[in-house]
Scaffold this motif. Structure first.
Motif, PDB file in Angstrom:
ATOM      1  N   ASN A   1      -3.166   5.650 -12.319  1.00 18.20           N
ATOM      2  CA  ASN A   1      -2.025   5.564 -13.244  1.00 18.20           C
ATOM      3  C   ASN A   1      -2.467   5.127 -14.628  1.00 18.20           C
ATOM      4  OD1 ASN A   1      -2.610   2.851 -12.830  1.00 18.20           O
ATOM      5  ND2 ASN A   1      -0.453   2.237 -12.766  1.00 18.20           N
ATOM      6  N   SER A   2      -3.773   5.227 -14.869  1.00 22.16           N
ATOM      7  CA  SER A   2      -4.372   4.876 -16.160  1.00 22.16           C
ATOM      8  C   SER A   2      -4.136   3.420 -16.560  1.00 22.16           C
ATOM      9  CB  SER A   2      -3.891   5.830 -17.257  1.00 22.16           C
ATOM     10  OG  SER A   2      -4.397   7.133 -17.033  1.00 22.16           O
ATOM     11  N   GLY A   3      -3.912   2.571 -15.575  1.00 18.40           N
ATOM     12  CA  GLY A   3      -3.785   1.153 -15.855  1.00 18.40           C
ATOM     13  C   GLY A   3      -2.505   0.746 -16.545  1.00 18.40           C
ATOM     14  N   TYR A   4      -1.498   1.625 -16.563  1.00 16.05           N
ATOM     15  CA  TYR A   4      -0.263   1.285 -17.260  1.00 16.05           C
ATOM     16  C   TYR A   4       0.443   0.098 -16.610  1.00 16.05           C
ATOM     17  CZ  TYR A   4      -0.275   5.495 -20.233  1.00 16.05           C
ATOM     18  OH  TYR A   4      -0.577   6.451 -21.175  1.00 16.05           O
ATOM     19  N   VAL A   5       0.341  -0.010 -15.287  1.00 10.69           N
ATOM     20  CA  VAL A   5       0.819  -1.157 -14.512  1.00 10.69           C
ATOM     21  C   VAL A   5      -0.286  -1.457 -13.506  1.00 10.69           C
ATOM     22  CG1 VAL A   5       2.594  -2.055 -12.949  1.00 10.69           C
ATOM     23  CG2 VAL A   5       3.235  -0.442 -14.755  1.00 10.69           C
ATOM     24  N   PRO A   6      -0.632  -2.728 -13.268  1.00 10.86           N
ATOM     25  CA  PRO A   6      -1.717  -3.020 -12.316  1.00 10.86           C
ATOM     26  C   PRO A   6      -1.426  -2.459 -10.923  1.00 10.86           C
ATOM     27  CG  PRO A   6      -1.184  -4.975 -13.607  1.00 10.86           C
ATOM     28  CD  PRO A   6      -0.129  -3.958 -13.924  1.00 10.86           C
ATOM     29  N   VAL A   7      -2.394  -1.717 -10.370  1.00  9.35           N
ATOM     30  CA  VAL A   7      -2.226  -1.146  -9.031  1.00  9.35           C
ATOM     31  C   VAL A   7      -3.584  -0.674  -8.522  1.00  9.35           C
ATOM     32  CG1 VAL A   7      -1.816   1.274  -9.685  1.00  9.35           C
ATOM     33  CG2 VAL A   7      -0.711   0.336  -7.630  1.00  9.35           C
ATOM     34  N   GLY A   8      -3.717  -0.651  -7.224  1.00  7.43           N
ATOM     35  CA  GLY A   8      -4.878  -0.083  -6.564  1.00  7.43           C
ATOM     36  C   GLY A   8      -4.474   0.287  -5.152  1.00  7.43           C
ATOM     37  N   GLY A   9      -5.449   0.658  -4.347  1.00  8.37           N
ATOM     38  CA  GLY A   9      -5.086   0.988  -2.987  1.00  8.37           C
ATOM     39  C   GLY A   9      -6.259   1.429  -2.141  1.00  8.37           C
ATOM     40  N   VAL A  10      -5.993   1.543  -0.847  1.00 11.25           N
ATOM     41  CA  VAL A  10      -6.953   2.050   0.137  1.00 11.25           C
ATOM     42  C   VAL A  10      -6.317   3.250   0.813  1.00 11.25           C
ATOM     43  CG1 VAL A  10      -8.384   1.498   2.127  1.00 11.25           C
ATOM     44  CG2 VAL A  10      -7.676  -0.339   0.560  1.00 11.25           C
ATOM     45  N   VAL A  11      -7.007   4.384   0.789  1.00 11.82           N
ATOM     46  CA  VAL A  11      -6.582   5.559   1.544  1.00 11.82           C
ATOM     47  C   VAL A  11      -7.293   5.484   2.891  1.00 11.82           C
ATOM     48  CG1 VAL A  11      -6.203   8.044   1.456  1.00 11.82           C
ATOM     49  CG2 VAL A  11      -6.560   6.786  -0.672  1.00 11.82           C
ATOM     50  N   ILE A  12      -6.515   5.505   3.963  1.00 12.59           N
ATOM     51  CA  ILE A  12      -7.022   5.145   5.289  1.00 12.59           C
ATOM     52  C   ILE A  12      -7.075   6.377   6.181  1.00 12.59           C
ATOM     53  CG2 ILE A  12      -6.712   3.561   7.231  1.00 12.59           C
ATOM     54  CD1 ILE A  12      -4.736   1.996   5.393  1.00 12.59           C
ATOM     55  N   SER A  13      -8.235   6.622   6.783  1.00 18.53           N
ATOM     56  CA  SER A  13      -8.345   7.751   7.715  1.00 18.53           C
ATOM     57  C   SER A  13      -7.541   7.461   8.978  1.00 18.53           C
ATOM     58  CB  SER A  13      -9.811   8.027   8.058  1.00 18.53           C
ATOM     59  OG  SER A  13     -10.383   6.910   8.699  1.00 18.53           O
ATOM     60  N   ASP A  14      -7.156   8.506   9.656  1.00 22.92           N
ATOM     61  CA  ASP A  14      -6.233   8.368  10.782  1.00 22.92           C
ATOM     62  C   ASP A  14      -6.726   7.456  11.903  1.00 22.92           C
ATOM     63  OD1 ASP A  14      -4.470   9.954   9.422  1.00 22.92           O
ATOM     64  OD2 ASP A  14      -4.966  11.794  10.508  1.00 22.92           O
ATOM     65  N   PRO A  15      -7.993   7.541  12.332  1.00 20.58           N
ATOM     66  CA  PRO A  15      -8.415   6.639  13.416  1.00 20.58           C
ATOM     67  C   PRO A  15      -8.256   5.165  13.055  1.00 20.58           C
ATOM     68  CG  PRO A  15      -9.999   8.416  13.143  1.00 20.58           C
ATOM     69  CD  PRO A  15      -9.055   8.503  11.983  1.00 20.58           C
ATOM     70  N   ILE A  16      -8.552   4.813  11.806  1.00 18.91           N
ATOM     71  CA  ILE A  16      -8.417   3.416  11.390  1.00 18.91           C
ATOM     72  C   ILE A  16      -6.945   3.047  11.259  1.00 18.91           C
ATOM     73  CG2 ILE A  16      -8.999   1.732   9.599  1.00 18.91           C
ATOM     74  CD1 ILE A  16     -11.479   3.449   9.001  1.00 18.91           C
ATOM     75  N   SER A  17      -6.155   3.949  10.691  1.00 15.71           N
ATOM     76  CA  SER A  17      -4.723   3.700  10.581  1.00 15.71           C
ATOM     77  C   SER A  17      -4.094   3.481  11.955  1.00 15.71           C
ATOM     78  CB  SER A  17      -4.051   4.874   9.869  1.00 15.71           C
ATOM     79  OG  SER A  17      -2.647   4.752   9.902  1.00 15.71           O
ATOM     80  N   HIS A  18      -4.440   4.333  12.904  1.00 12.49           N
ATOM     81  CA  HIS A  18      -3.846   4.234  14.245  1.00 12.49           C
ATOM     82  C   HIS A  18      -4.329   2.988  14.991  1.00 12.49           C
ATOM     83  CE1 HIS A  18      -1.740   7.913  13.788  1.00 12.49           C
ATOM     84  NE2 HIS A  18      -2.798   8.702  13.869  1.00 12.49           N
ATOM     85  N   HIS A  19      -5.479   2.473  14.601  1.00 13.02           N
ATOM     86  CA  HIS A  19      -5.976   1.240  15.222  1.00 13.02           C
ATOM     87  C   HIS A  19      -4.971   0.102  15.067  1.00 13.02           C
ATOM     88  CE1 HIS A  19      -9.040  -1.660  16.544  1.00 13.02           C
ATOM     89  NE2 HIS A  19      -8.680  -2.427  15.531  1.00 13.02           N
ATOM     90  N   PHE A  20      -4.186   0.174  13.994  1.00 10.92           N
ATOM     91  CA  PHE A  20      -3.227  -0.893  13.728  1.00 10.92           C
ATOM     92  C   PHE A  20      -1.794  -0.509  14.128  1.00 10.92           C
ATOM     93  CE2 PHE A  20      -6.801  -1.625  10.819  1.00 10.92           C
ATOM     94  CZ  PHE A  20      -7.117  -2.923  11.164  1.00 10.92           C
ATOM     95  N   ASP A  21      -1.647   0.550  14.894  1.00 14.31           N
ATOM     96  CA  ASP A  21      -0.307   0.907  15.372  1.00 14.31           C
ATOM     97  C   ASP A  21       0.279  -0.195  16.250  1.00 14.31           C
ATOM     98  OD1 ASP A  21      -0.335   3.283  14.024  1.00 14.31           O
ATOM     99  OD2 ASP A  21      -0.818   4.523  15.772  1.00 14.31           O
ATOM    100  N   GLU A  22      -0.543  -0.779  17.106  1.00 11.48           N
ATOM    101  CA  GLU A  22      -0.066  -1.827  18.013  1.00 11.48           C
ATOM    102  C   GLU A  22      -0.730  -3.171  17.727  1.00 11.48           C
ATOM    103  OE1 GLU A  22       2.426  -1.073  19.880  1.00 11.48           O
ATOM    104  OE2 GLU A  22       2.296   1.077  19.416  1.00 11.48           O
ATOM    105  N   ARG A  23      -1.529  -3.235  16.676  1.00 14.08           N
ATOM    106  CA  ARG A  23      -2.169  -4.477  16.270  1.00 14.08           C
ATOM    107  C   ARG A  23      -1.685  -4.826  14.860  1.00 14.08           C
ATOM    108  NH1 ARG A  23      -6.074  -1.232  18.549  1.00 14.08           N
ATOM    109  NH2 ARG A  23      -7.336  -2.097  20.242  1.00 14.08           N
ATOM    110  N   VAL A  24      -1.460  -6.073  14.608  1.00 14.05           N
ATOM    111  CA  VAL A  24      -1.045  -6.503  13.268  1.00 14.05           C
ATOM    112  C   VAL A  24      -2.238  -6.457  12.332  1.00 14.05           C
ATOM    113  CG1 VAL A  24      -0.197  -8.448  11.896  1.00 14.05           C
ATOM    114  CG2 VAL A  24       0.808  -7.966  14.150  1.00 14.05           C
ATOM    115  N   PHE A  25      -2.071  -5.817  11.185  1.00 14.78           N
ATOM    116  CA  PHE A  25      -3.093  -5.916  10.141  1.00 14.78           C
ATOM    117  C   PHE A  25      -2.881  -7.232   9.401  1.00 14.78           C
ATOM    118  CE2 PHE A  25      -4.382  -5.226   5.642  1.00 14.78           C
ATOM    119  CZ  PHE A  25      -5.751  -5.195   5.867  1.00 14.78           C
TER     120      PHE A  25
END
Length: 443
Positions: free
Chosen positions: A289-313
């Motif tokens: 977003n060109s730094g207009y507002v502070p932001v970042g993120g993690v794009v998560i592959s499906d196996p890692i995302s699904h690891h937390f389906d029943e576990r709390v991140f």
């Protein structure tokens, strides 16, 4: 040169560079600085690839501030989106669903490889890397993270220790971090004489580090796809694919840090799009977003995302997916797509910056030019044959001269990083390199 446009501070304010600088120095504690010797340049406004100071002097911004203003200063659609979101809903806790946040995630995922379907939003690049490390450790049940010595991953607890440069050393409180040398043919650690040798030997070195540390203890290898602050070190052919092969061989996750390189900087949506590699986790910030507002993120592959389906991140932030930040992402990525910003960055790099910067090599002070898109470094030396880095005092004079000529530079060690906004025009790119050429000649 001064401006008398209605947007110029000279037309609307009695403040001066001196008064704003003094007010800033008296009350603001600046990062990475000895406070007593600071002389910060007061910026009052900007548009596209141009900024101006409080006195009304204009500068061509060849720094993109901290290599993040990819869409240029004050893009009207991004500004309007932030204003509209502020009028509708200024903030919302991350536990609630929000349409703007969902759309921002959708647009990021559209540009990710197949097999990624979730985004975890953070406040910036450092805590994106911090949370990616946490996810990797929880997913694998391992602790160690390997990164490069020539790297910068942010200034939070784990990210700064993952960083390889001098900033790590006063801040080594996190554990489980290991470093290795990455490829850098111009100053090869491996006595290489070709890009192929550099890749092969750097990969051998990395695998030996994995083996010596114990592969069963290593959660992830964390790399900037193209190391930025460390010198815009474009990896040689085969290196990133070789890293991916090592991680696959030993059950290690690959985290690619796209904080600086992503979203048009290299002429691609993600820098790794130009290489034969697919990571497990992608971190981003800056250009999204060109730094207009502070932001970042993690794009998560499906196996890692699904690891937390029943576990709390076990992680979260009060401002995760903040609606103003999300609105700026939606507007910025939409405008980039509609206006061909990524294509422009790629074309400017190939057709304008590459030949213009290569021509600087006629000056003995230029040791190497490297880069892609709007992501370039010119390494300056006092002895070309010995590749002796230009000293700090001379680099300081060089920076002062560039400012006096109307160019806002990004200087790091003995290098000038040529990193204008991805919306830079042909004329602006040529003019900026011409200013650098003149300043180099003056040295």
């Amino acid at each position: 040169m001064t401006t008398t446009s209605p947007t110029s501070p000279a037309a609307t304010s009695t403040a001066t560079n001196a008064s704003v600088s003094e007010a800033d120095r008296s009350s603001v504690f600046h990062s990475w600085s000895a406070q007593g010797s600071l002389a910060p340049l007061p910026l009052a406004g900007g548009l596209g690839s141009t900024v101006w100071d409080v006195d009304g002097r204009e500068y061509l911004d060849f720094s993109s501030q901290l290599v993040n203003v990819n869409i240029g200063h004050q893009h009207p659609k991004v500004v309007a989106a932030i204003q509209e979101q502020a009028a509708r809903l200024t903030t919302v806790a991350p536990a609630h669903a929000n349409d703007t946040r969902a759309e921002a995630a959708h647009l990021v995922l559209e540009r990710a490889p197949e097999g990624f379907s979730k985004v975890f939003f953070t406040n910036g690049g450092a805590d994106a890397n911090e949370n990616a490390i946490r996810m990797a450790r929880l997913f694998t049940g391992r602790d160690k993270v390997i990164s490069h010595y020539r790297s910068y991953h942010g200034n939070t607890g784990g990210a700064i220790v993952a960083t390889g440069d001098w900033r790590r050393m006063p801040n080594e409180y996190a554990t489980g971090h290991v470093h290795a040398f990455g490829p850098y043919l111009y100053r090869s650690e491996f006595w290489a004489e070709s890009p192929e040798q550099e890749a092969e030997r750097a990969l051998h070195h990395l695998e030996r580090v994995v083996q010596a540390e114990g592969a069963q203890t290593i959660a992830a290898i964390l790399l900037e796809t193209i190391p930025g602050t460390a010198g815009i070190l474009v990896p040689p052919p085969g290196y990133l694919a070789g890293v991916r092969a090592i991680t696959d061989r030993y059950g290690i996750l690959l985290i690619l840090d796209e904080v600086m390189a992503g979203f048009a900087r290299t002429g691609e949506w993600f820098a790794f799009d130009a290489f034969d590699v697919r990571p497990d986790l992608i971190t981003f910030a800056k250009g999204v977003n060109s730094g207009y507002v502070p932001v970042g993120g993690v794009v998560i592959s499906d196996p890692i995302s699904h690891h937390f389906d029943e576990r709390v991140f076990p992680g979260g932030l009060t401002y995760s997916g903040h609606p103003l930040a999300a609105a700026s992402i939606v507007a910025a990525l939409t405008a980039m797509e509609d206006e061909g910003v990524v294509t422009n960055a790629k074309r400017i790099g190939a057709d304008v910056l590459a030949p213009a910067l290569a021509a600087l090599s006629r000056q003995d002070i230029v040791g190497e030019v490297r880069g892609t898109g709007v992501f370039w470094a010119v390494e300056l030396v006092s002895d070309r044959e010995a590749r002796t880095p230009l000293d700090a005092a001379t680099m300081g004079r060089f920076k002062t001269d560039l400012l006096s000529r109307g160019l806002l530079p990004f200087i790091s060690e003995n290098r000038i990083h040529v990193v204008p906004p991805a919306v830079v025009t042909d004329e602006e790119a040529r003019r900026g390199v011409a200013i650098i050429d003149e300043a180099l000649a003056a040295l």
